[in-house]
Design an enzyme around this catalytic site. Structure first.
Site, short mmCIF file in Angstrom:
data_model
loop_
_atom_site.label_atom_id
_atom_site.label_comp_id
_atom_site.label_asym_id
_atom_site.label_seq_id
_atom_site.Cartn_x
_atom_site.Cartn_y
_atom_site.Cartn_z
CE LYS A 67 -16.62 -12.41 -26.27
NZ LYS A 67 -16.13 -12.15 -24.89
NE ARG A 86 -12.17 -12.33 -23.58
CZ ARG A 86 -12.48 -11.07 -23.73
NH1 ARG A 86 -12.09 -10.16 -22.84
NH2 ARG A 86 -13.21 -10.67 -24.76
CG HIS A 131 -20.57 -11.99 -12.64
ND1 HIS A 131 -20.92 -13.09 -11.88
CD2 HIS A 131 -20.11 -12.47 -13.83
CE1 HIS A 131 -20.68 -14.20 -12.57
NE2 HIS A 131 -20.18 -13.86 -13.75
CD GLN A 132 -14.63 -10.31 -15.51
OE1 GLN A 132 -15.44 -10.91 -16.23
NE2 GLN A 132 -13.45 -10.83 -15.21
CG ASN A 177 -19.00 -1.19 -6.48
OD1 ASN A 177 -18.45 -1.27 -7.58
ND2 ASN A 177 -20.28 -1.46 -6.32
CG MET A 234 -8.92 -5.32 -16.03
SD MET A 234 -7.74 -5.55 -17.39
CE MET A 234 -8.50 -6.91 -18.26
CB THR A 236 -12.65 1.54 -20.55
OG1 THR A 236 -13.00 2.29 -19.39
CG2 THR A 236 -12.91 2.41 -21.78
CG ASP A 237 -15.91 -3.23 -23.03
OD1 ASP A 237 -16.64 -2.24 -22.79
OD2 ASP A 237 -16.27 -4.40 -22.78
N GLY A 253 -6.78 -3.02 -20.64
CA GLY A 253 -7.33 -4.28 -21.11
C GLY A 253 -8.65 -4.06 -21.83
#
Length: 321
Positions: free
Chosen positions: A67, A111, A138-139, A160, A219, A221-222, A292
């Site tokens: 991707k 996903r 959005h997510q 938030n 979800m 932290t990437d 995640g």
């Protein structure tokens, strides 16, 4: 080569399809039948954008590809486009020839939500009734919809950084017939499951914000430096992840590891729980964390399922490449 453009994805993929594909990928990874390739993620120095590649090979599912995409923070305000932009490319693992190009924006949202949903399915207490949301972008709406399918939640609470965005998730909860309440972070202590889905570089959720027996799906932290949850909270929990190598390098666990509070050996792939090699939660008062980080194999599995369905319906676009 087949093309499934972004405008067809919504009619092809469902949260249930995404969950099935992601669950199978996690299980294959734990069996050693699938592996992710190292992530490339760079700041462009243009439009404040982050751009990169995630790829891998799943031998059991015969999925090979990558991707390409990233995050353009000014898209929504300047162009009316979502900030996350991506495309998935699939290849024949036997020959290396390209087989498909699939729109990756909605796919990524679904996903990612499926991954946290899998963690709730296997790690949250069966009697979980209050769902906490830290983040309302959005997510977060996709995360909430997927999570509500995993337990009989009776209430959703949310916080938030920008409270004016909370109606985004309040609307989703109300559409599902579940009451919503905005709370301060201290109010998260009543939650049985908490999903964190922000793009923060400093922790908001602290150990004293979380009650015994809570399951956390972290979800957001990437990337190196991102952080949503206090390192001490992660270190004091039983930690699971999609991939250990990413968890310790770019995931939520990176901060606990760098502080010497947690080691890679103390993190369990969620696939081991799916396969029955690890019991998952062992006590009602145990705090569990799912880190995640987002692995490329998730994208490939969902994209492959989309292509199969598009072909079956006769709407995949075939080109001579």
């Amino acid at each position: 080569m087949l093309i499934v453009p972004e405008n067809l994805i919504a009619e092809l993929v469902t949260p249930e399809m995404a969950l099935t594909a992601v669950e199978a990928v996690f299980a294959a990874m734990a069996r050693g039948e699938a592996r992710n390739f190292p992530v490339v993620r760079e700041a462009l120095g243009h439009e404040d954008a982050l751009y990169g590649f995630k790829g891998g090979f799943d031998r059991s599912g015969a999925h090979l590809g990558l991707k390409a995409g990233g995050f353009w923070p000014h898209n929504l305000e300047r162009r009316g486009l979502i900030n996350h932009q991506s495309t998935v490319f699939l290849f024949d693992p036997d020959t290396g020839t390209p087989t498909a190009m699939v729109g990756g924006n909605l796919l990524t949202a679904l996903r990612t939500a499926a991954a946290s949903s899998v963690s709730i399915k296997y790690l949250a207490r069966p009697d979980a009734r209050v769902l906490g949301m830290v983040g309302a972008g959005h997510q977060a709406t996709f995360q909430l919809r997927a999570a509500l399918q995993q337990r009989r939640f009776e209430k959703v609470i949310g916080w938030n950084y920008h409270p004016e965005m909370l109606p985004n998730i309040a609307k989703v909860a109300e559409e599902a017939g579940v009451p919503f309440e905005a709370v301060p972070l201290e109010g998260m202590r009543v939650a049985d499951v908490i999903i964190t889905i922000t793009s923060a570089f400093a922790p908001s959720l602290m150990a004293d914000h979380v009650g015994p027996g809570t399951h956390l799906a972290c979800m957001g932290t990437d990337t190196v430096g991102k952080q949503e949850v206090e390192a001490e909270l992660v270190a004091g929990a039983t930690v699971f992840t999609d991939e250990v190598a990413q968890s310790v390098s770019i995931g939520e666990a990176q901060h606990a590891v760098s502080a010497g509070l947690l080691s890679a050996a103390g993190i369990t792939p969620i696939g081991a729980v799916i396969n029955g090699a690890h019991p998952g939660r062992t006590r009602e008062d145990e705090i569990t964390v799912f880190d995640g980080t987002g692995v490329g194999l998730q994208d490939l599995a969902v994209a492959a399922a989309i292509v199969d369905l598009a072909v079956a319906r006769g709407i995949a676009i075939k080109v001579d490449f």
